[in-house]
Design a protein around this motif. Structure first.
Motif, short mmCIF file in Angstrom:
data_model
loop_
_atom_site.label_atom_id
_atom_site.label_comp_id
_atom_site.label_asym_id
_atom_site.label_seq_id
_atom_site.Cartn_x
_atom_site.Cartn_y
_atom_site.Cartn_z
N GLU A 27 0.85 -1.21 0.00
CA GLU A 27 0.00 0.00 0.00
C GLU A 27 0.88 1.25 0.00
OE1 GLU A 27 -2.73 -0.24 3.33
OE2 GLU A 27 -3.55 -2.15 2.59
N THR A 28 2.00 1.18 0.73
CA THR A 28 2.89 2.33 0.82
C THR A 28 3.54 2.62 -0.53
OG1 THR A 28 3.29 1.88 3.15
CG2 THR A 28 4.92 3.25 2.05
N LYS A 30 2.28 1.94 -3.39
CA LYS A 30 1.22 2.52 -4.23
C LYS A 30 1.12 4.03 -3.98
CE LYS A 30 -3.45 1.06 -5.31
NZ LYS A 30 -4.52 0.21 -4.82
N ARG A 31 1.13 4.39 -2.70
CA ARG A 31 1.04 5.82 -2.36
C ARG A 31 2.29 6.57 -2.82
NH1 ARG A 31 -1.79 4.04 2.38
NH2 ARG A 31 0.14 3.77 3.50
N GLU A 34 2.46 7.86 -6.16
CA GLU A 34 1.64 9.06 -6.39
C GLU A 34 2.45 10.34 -6.20
OE1 GLU A 34 -1.76 9.20 -7.10
OE2 GLU A 34 -1.54 7.05 -7.42
N SER A 80 1.54 12.87 -1.14
CA SER A 80 0.86 11.85 -1.95
C SER A 80 -0.66 11.91 -1.84
CB SER A 80 1.36 10.46 -1.58
OG SER A 80 0.74 10.03 -0.41
N VAL A 81 -1.18 12.96 -1.22
CA VAL A 81 -2.65 13.09 -1.15
C VAL A 81 -3.03 14.50 -1.59
CG1 VAL A 81 -2.89 11.45 0.79
CG2 VAL A 81 -2.60 13.90 1.27
N ASN A 292 -0.08 8.07 5.17
CA ASN A 292 -0.76 8.36 3.91
C ASN A 292 -0.14 9.54 3.19
OD1 ASN A 292 -3.10 6.45 4.15
ND2 ASN A 292 -3.32 7.57 6.07
#
Ligand code: DLL
Length: 439
Positions: A27-28, A30-31, A34, A80-81, A292
């Protein structure tokens, strides 16, 4: 009775932990893909999707991240968000150049708070405690980090922040503070103020201190415990990994448990970057697993430590690291001999006549380096008997020589005469030309 904040995670078995780490690592990744910084970095390493990581062994495909990388990515390269999801930022002090920034979403703050809550419960803190937070609030993470964690546990928090020693003591007395959060150097200073002001420990209700944010020796911990009649627990963290709450001692005080459900920890040889085994000393490298807004992969902390082998009697399965010996960039080279300030501290703090402060000074004397160790000694030593002071000086000098191999100059100073720091102490004054070091 053993106390846990989150028993299931704190006592997780090896296989379940590995499975959880792999899931969170994917998951990390993937982030991270970004972010503009890691997209380029990871693609160059052949990682274009989280599916390129199939096992924890694939970690070594991921390039290391350094402090310089974080500086290069400043201010938004690691975000990343969407900006609207960011609820807080912390930045490093930036005293040595461009600062670094860590963004947090609401969930990031929640996760960090959980880690701090677990950490302090591991030392026996409960909702009956009164917690005086003597670390500065603001961009530095020591203030808000512990604040949120202590509130989550239900302790009564006194958010005074750093400095203003007189007021600190008044609050301790008036509100019967049981736990303080403080740098070890400031803890020693507080004791000297107690003595000056005639504060009796019996009038206070102090039981515990969390000491961290700077290197300190086992002898310094012992001294703090004896002088303040408390238990002192080592607390480790760094802004890049949220701040405090990365590693914390439990009641057994035998190394700091690193929360491995939230960070993958590796120890590497700082010279050739080879991954080392448990028990071998090297540089700590962390990968965030639950962050996140700013995922960070294989971050080279420059902190030197080793992983303790074997389990802990508290039942927590998360591995423990040793006390931090220092940072790779703190190492002093004096006339060709390598040493860490912590080695000097370990020696001087075990000498009973030595008080609560010391300083290391380096100068050039012709072609040679001159090392002076200045120590404060208790006022009862200044009796007018020069011979006694000479003997003490010779003893300190000899003990230091036995540990660091070279002969330092030793100066004895009166209590309260060396510089005091309310935050991180600057113990080393390096006055040699071409030296920028003021550690
Ligand atoms: O010092 C976070 C913190 C706040 C930790 C309060 C503990 C308590 P930074 O300002 O980013 O963050 O500095 C991190 O400080 O890489 C270590 O070199 C050093 N450090 C932190 N804790 C310890 C410790 C905070 N217990 C840097 N022992 C780290 C030795 C420590 N060094």
């Amino acid at each position: 009775m053993l106390n846990y904040w989150n028993k299931e995670i704190e006592t997780i078995g090896e296989d379940s932990l590995a499975a959880l780490q792999l899931k969170l690592l994917k998951e990390t990744i993937k982030r991270a893909l970004e972010t503009s910084f890691y997209k380029v970095r990871l693609e160059k390493a052949g990682i274009t999707s989280c599916d390129d990581i199939r096992s924890l062994g694939d970690l070594n495909k991921i390039p290391f991240t350094t402090k310089d990388d974080l500086r290069e990515a400043y201010p938004r390269g690691l975000l990343s968000v969407p900006s609207k999801d960011v609820v807080r930022i912390h930045t490093s002090s930036g005293t040595t150049g461009t600062p670094t920034v860590i963004y947090h979403t609401k969930e990031d703050i929640d996760n960090w708070t959980e880690l701090v809550a677990r950490s302090i419960v591991a030392t026996g803190v409960t909702d009956e405690d009164v917690f005086q937070n003597m670390m500065s609030y603001g961009l530095f993470t020591g203030g808000l980090g512990l604040h949120y964690g202590a509130e989550r546990v239900g302790a009564t928090v006194i958010p005074i922040g750093g400095g203003n020693t007189k007021r600190q003591i008044q609050l301790m007395r008036d509100f019967k503070t049981t736990v303080i959060h403080i740098t070890p150097s400031y803890a020693l200073h507080i004791y000297s103020v107690f003595r000056k002001q005639g504060v009796e420990l019996l009038d206070l209700n102090l039981k515990k201190a969390f000491i961290g944010a700077e290197p300190h020796s086992e002898n310094t911990r012992r001294k703090i415990e004896e002088l303040l009649n408390i238990d002192a627990y080592n607390s480790y963290g760094l802004s890049e990994m949220n701040g405090p709450g990365v590693g914390f001692e439990c009641i057994h005080k035998c190394g700091m448990h690193i929360w491995e459900d939230s960070y993958i920890m590796e120890i590497i040889n700082p010279v050739n970057q080879e991954v080392l085994d448990d028990g071998e000393e090297g540089e700590i490298v962390f990968t965030t697993l639950r962050r996140n807004a700013t995922p960070i992969l294989r971050y080279r902390t420059r902190d030197l430590a080793f992983i303790h082998e074997g389990g802990c009697n508290c039942g927590r399965t998360h591995r423990r690291i040793s006390r931090i010996k220092g940072r790779t960039d703190d190492m002093l080279i004096v006339n060709g001999v390598n040493m860490f300030p912590s080695q000097i501290e370990e020696v001087v703090m075990q000498i009973p006549e030595v008080g609560t402060n010391y300083q290391i000074q380096l100068e050039k004397d012709g072609a040679l380096d001159k090392l002076t160790v200045k120590v404060e000694i208790y006022s009862k030593m200044f009796t007018g008997d020069i011979h006694e002071l000479d003997l003490l000086k010779a003893k300190i000098k000899e003990d230091l020589r036995a540990s660091i191999v070279i002969h330092p100059i030793v100066e004895l100073h009166e209590p309260g005469s060396l510089p005091v720091f309310e935050g991180k102490a600057k113990r080393v004054l390096d006055l040699r030309p071409n030296s920028y070091k003021e550690v």
